[in-house]
Design an enzyme around this catalytic site. Sequence first.
Site, short mmCIF file in Angstrom:
data_model
loop_
_atom_site.label_atom_id
_atom_site.label_comp_id
_atom_site.label_asym_id
_atom_site.label_seq_id
_atom_site.Cartn_x
_atom_site.Cartn_y
_atom_site.Cartn_z
N LYS A 175 0.90 -1.34 -0.14
CA LYS A 175 0.13 0.24 -0.12
C LYS A 175 0.98 1.39 0.23
O LYS A 175 1.24 1.35 1.05
CB LYS A 175 -0.68 0.26 1.37
CG LYS A 175 -2.07 0.78 0.63
CD LYS A 175 -2.66 1.40 2.19
CE LYS A 175 -1.32 3.19 2.43
NZ LYS A 175 -1.34 4.21 1.74
N SER A 229 4.94 8.01 10.12
CA SER A 229 5.22 9.52 11.01
C SER A 229 5.11 8.37 12.12
O SER A 229 4.60 7.08 12.13
CB SER A 229 4.35 10.13 10.83
OG SER A 229 3.10 8.90 11.21
N GLY A 233 3.19 5.26 13.56
CA GLY A 233 3.95 3.63 13.70
C GLY A 233 3.29 3.24 14.95
O GLY A 233 2.95 2.00 15.12
N GLU A 250 9.95 2.22 11.25
CA GLU A 250 10.84 3.43 10.93
C GLU A 250 10.46 5.04 11.02
O GLU A 250 9.41 4.87 10.08
CB GLU A 250 12.07 3.87 9.02
CG GLU A 250 12.55 2.16 9.01
CD GLU A 250 13.63 2.26 9.60
OE1 GLU A 250 14.19 3.45 10.47
OE2 GLU A 250 14.69 1.36 9.78
N CYS A 284 13.10 12.23 6.23
CA CYS A 284 13.35 11.32 6.94
C CYS A 284 14.42 11.98 7.91
O CYS A 284 15.15 11.94 9.09
CB CYS A 284 13.22 10.11 7.51
SG CYS A 284 13.93 9.29 6.03
N GLU A 385 9.77 16.75 15.17
CA GLU A 385 9.50 16.90 13.18
C GLU A 385 8.71 18.17 12.98
O GLU A 385 7.42 18.02 12.86
CB GLU A 385 9.33 15.58 13.38
CG GLU A 385 9.98 15.56 11.65
CD GLU A 385 9.29 14.02 11.17
OE1 GLU A 385 8.67 13.41 11.28
OE2 GLU A 385 10.42 13.10 10.76
P1 NAD Z 1 2.68 8.90 7.76
O1 NAD Z 1 3.13 7.74 8.96
O2 NAD Z 1 1.13 9.63 7.43
O3 NAD Z 1 2.03 7.90 6.07
C1 NAD Z 1 2.37 7.17 5.80
C2 NAD Z 1 2.14 5.91 5.06
O4 NAD Z 1 1.39 5.04 6.54
C3 NAD Z 1 1.18 6.12 4.42
O5 NAD Z 1 1.32 4.69 3.17
C4 NAD Z 1 0.03 5.84 4.79
O6 NAD Z 1 -1.28 5.66 3.70
C5 NAD Z 1 0.05 5.27 6.14
N1 NAD Z 1 -1.03 4.87 6.96
C6 NAD Z 1 -1.73 6.54 7.33
N2 NAD Z 1 -2.76 5.82 8.40
C7 NAD Z 1 -2.62 4.95 9.02
C8 NAD Z 1 -3.01 3.61 9.32
N3 NAD Z 1 -3.88 3.71 10.10
N4 NAD Z 1 -2.42 2.41 9.11
C9 NAD Z 1 -1.49 1.67 8.52
N5 NAD Z 1 -1.74 2.19 7.66
C10 NAD Z 1 -1.41 4.29 7.66
O7 NAD Z 1 3.59 9.77 7.19
P2 NAD Z 1 3.65 10.47 5.53
O8 NAD Z 1 3.16 11.69 5.78
O9 NAD Z 1 3.69 9.28 4.26
O10 NAD Z 1 5.17 10.94 5.15
C11 NAD Z 1 5.98 11.51 6.47
C12 NAD Z 1 6.56 10.75 8.05
O11 NAD Z 1 7.80 9.78 7.93
C13 NAD Z 1 7.87 11.57 8.57
O12 NAD Z 1 7.64 11.54 9.74
C14 NAD Z 1 9.09 11.14 8.27
O13 NAD Z 1 9.36 11.07 9.24
C15 NAD Z 1 8.39 9.69 7.90
N6 NAD Z 1 9.99 8.73 7.56
C16 NAD Z 1 10.64 8.27 8.32
C17 NAD Z 1 12.24 7.36 7.34
C18 NAD Z 1 12.51 7.15 8.30
O14 NAD Z 1 12.81 5.64 7.46
N7 NAD Z 1 12.81 6.42 9.25
C19 NAD Z 1 11.52 7.78 5.87
C20 NAD Z 1 11.25 8.48 5.08
C21 NAD Z 1 9.78 9.47 5.98
#
Ligand code: NAD
Length: 495
Positions: A175, A229, A233, A250, A284, A385
């Site tokens: 997804k 995020s 997580g 992550e 990230c 962040e």
């Molecule tokens: P997000 O957490 O909003 O979404 C990430 C993914 O999770 C998307 O595909 C989203 O549709 C899905 N998602 C949302 N709600 C969910 C749920 N309840 N159950 C399952 N899946 C769900 O993050 P974003 O805005 O897409 O990305 C930015 C964030 O990602 C930042 O916090 C950044 O630090 C982090 N990030 C971390 C790394 C790393 O390796 N540590 C790398 C890139 C981004």
Amino acid sequence: MAQHYKNLINGKWVDSKSGRTFESRNPANWNEVVATFPKSTKEDVDDAVKAARAAFEKWRLVPAPKRGDIMRKIGDLLVAKKEELAREMTREMGKVITETRGDVQEGIDTAYYAATEGRRLFGNTVPSELPNKFAMAIRVPIGVAGIITPWNFPMAIPTWKMFPAILSGNTVVFKPASDTPKLAAMLVEIMMEAGLPEGVVNIVHGGGGEVGNAITQHRDVDLISFTGSTAIGKQITKDSADTLKRVSLELGGKNAQIVMDDADLELALEGVLWGAFGTTGQRCTATSRLILHDKIYDKFLSMLVDRTNKLRLGDGLLPTSDVGPCVNESQRSTVEEYVKIGVEEGAKLVAGGKRAADGDLAKGWFHQPTIFSDVTREMRIAKEEIFGPVLSVLRAKNFEDAVTILNNTEYGLSSSIYTQDVNNAFKAMRDIQSGITYINSATIGAEAHLPFGGVKKTGNGHREGGWTVYDFYTEWKAVYVDYSGKLQRAQIDNY
Ligand code: NAD
Ligand code: MN
């Protein structure tokens, strides 16, 4: 009419049973619809999991070197399509074309690494404590992996997860982020073209709360690999608890670069410009805090402000653009919100601070590269962040103080120190709390064959990348072969 993509389930391209769709748009020009996609539901996820489960029973029996051959073909196709993928990625999520090329290259590196891993997947043989008995530990695939990814690395992150998962003999339900579904679709098309059997990879487009949630709670999904995020997580950890899934997270970061008084300042300047404003700060591993030694604070800050004001904002496809837009309206609003918070907290706004909407920029979600100086360690802009082009500058008295400030965060992904002092460099490697530390280099720049991940609230202890990710996607199985022809009781008959 914009191009329409479908889900891939059991080797067939199908729309959502709900009949609903959503659009992906260009953040540099919001009027431009990149493509449309099915807005899927739990029912579609059920179909995909069923397909992945059935495929697993065959795929796990395919010799790993054969699985590796397909990975090599995927790598070759990614090489052939690198430029097209990079251009589409810029169009879909905004970062500048030099960076999207790097993102595709990371996918290529990961494919070729996986190809060779097919001929390793090393286990261990160890002596048995009993005579005429053989002991070994082997890696076995686990089952169906749910892969949930963010939008900021549309190629690198899905490939980091899916290639080792599949090479190890698992099957996948993917997804992607709903901001970057097109790149995900293009990747899966390439994986199929390379010869993956039907059902080994399945893609289900849609929202996190609906599709993501259905995957994390699914009884027949064994693994979850998630990047995103910290808030989501935590939610995923709870949602997957009932079914006791193995979960790799992550999450967020609040990465810092230290510049010591003995540093090569020109080099440190290039580093922080790249770290803070590359990918519009939406990495990230982005440099979100800059910790300057008291002695060079004023000088370095003025060098930095000067260069920052010269960065050119624009559509990432134009060779004149240094910094692209934020990915969407809500991400830019978050940035604006934090600028307000920084001002209210009493930090000094020394560069940027506003959305950029002159001429063509008005069509997209642009925000000026922004710097706050005189940030103190308890301010929210020093701790939370932001995920945008905003840098907080803090002052340190000495090396120990700088490391203390750097560690003063709930996150621990990446870190950097610029110094010519070899003793301080080694102390930094030891004392900085993070999964990645760079000496005399920016906080961004991870290579595909090294462990990637963070400590503290950045994750839950797993690592992607390199050899380490294969520990996540395989289960250890201990095997004993007794060729003595009699019952030999360990711990009993031999002592
Ligand atoms: P997000 O957490 O909003 O979404 C990430 C993914 O999770 C998307 O595909 C989203 O549709 C899905 N998602 C949302 N709600 C969910 C749920 N309840 N159950 C399952 N899946 C769900 O993050 P974003 O805005 O897409 O990305 C930015 C964030 O990602 C930042 O916090 C950044 O630090 C982090 N990030 C971390 C790394 C790393 O390796 N540590 C790398 C890139 C981004
Ligand atoms: Mn988009």
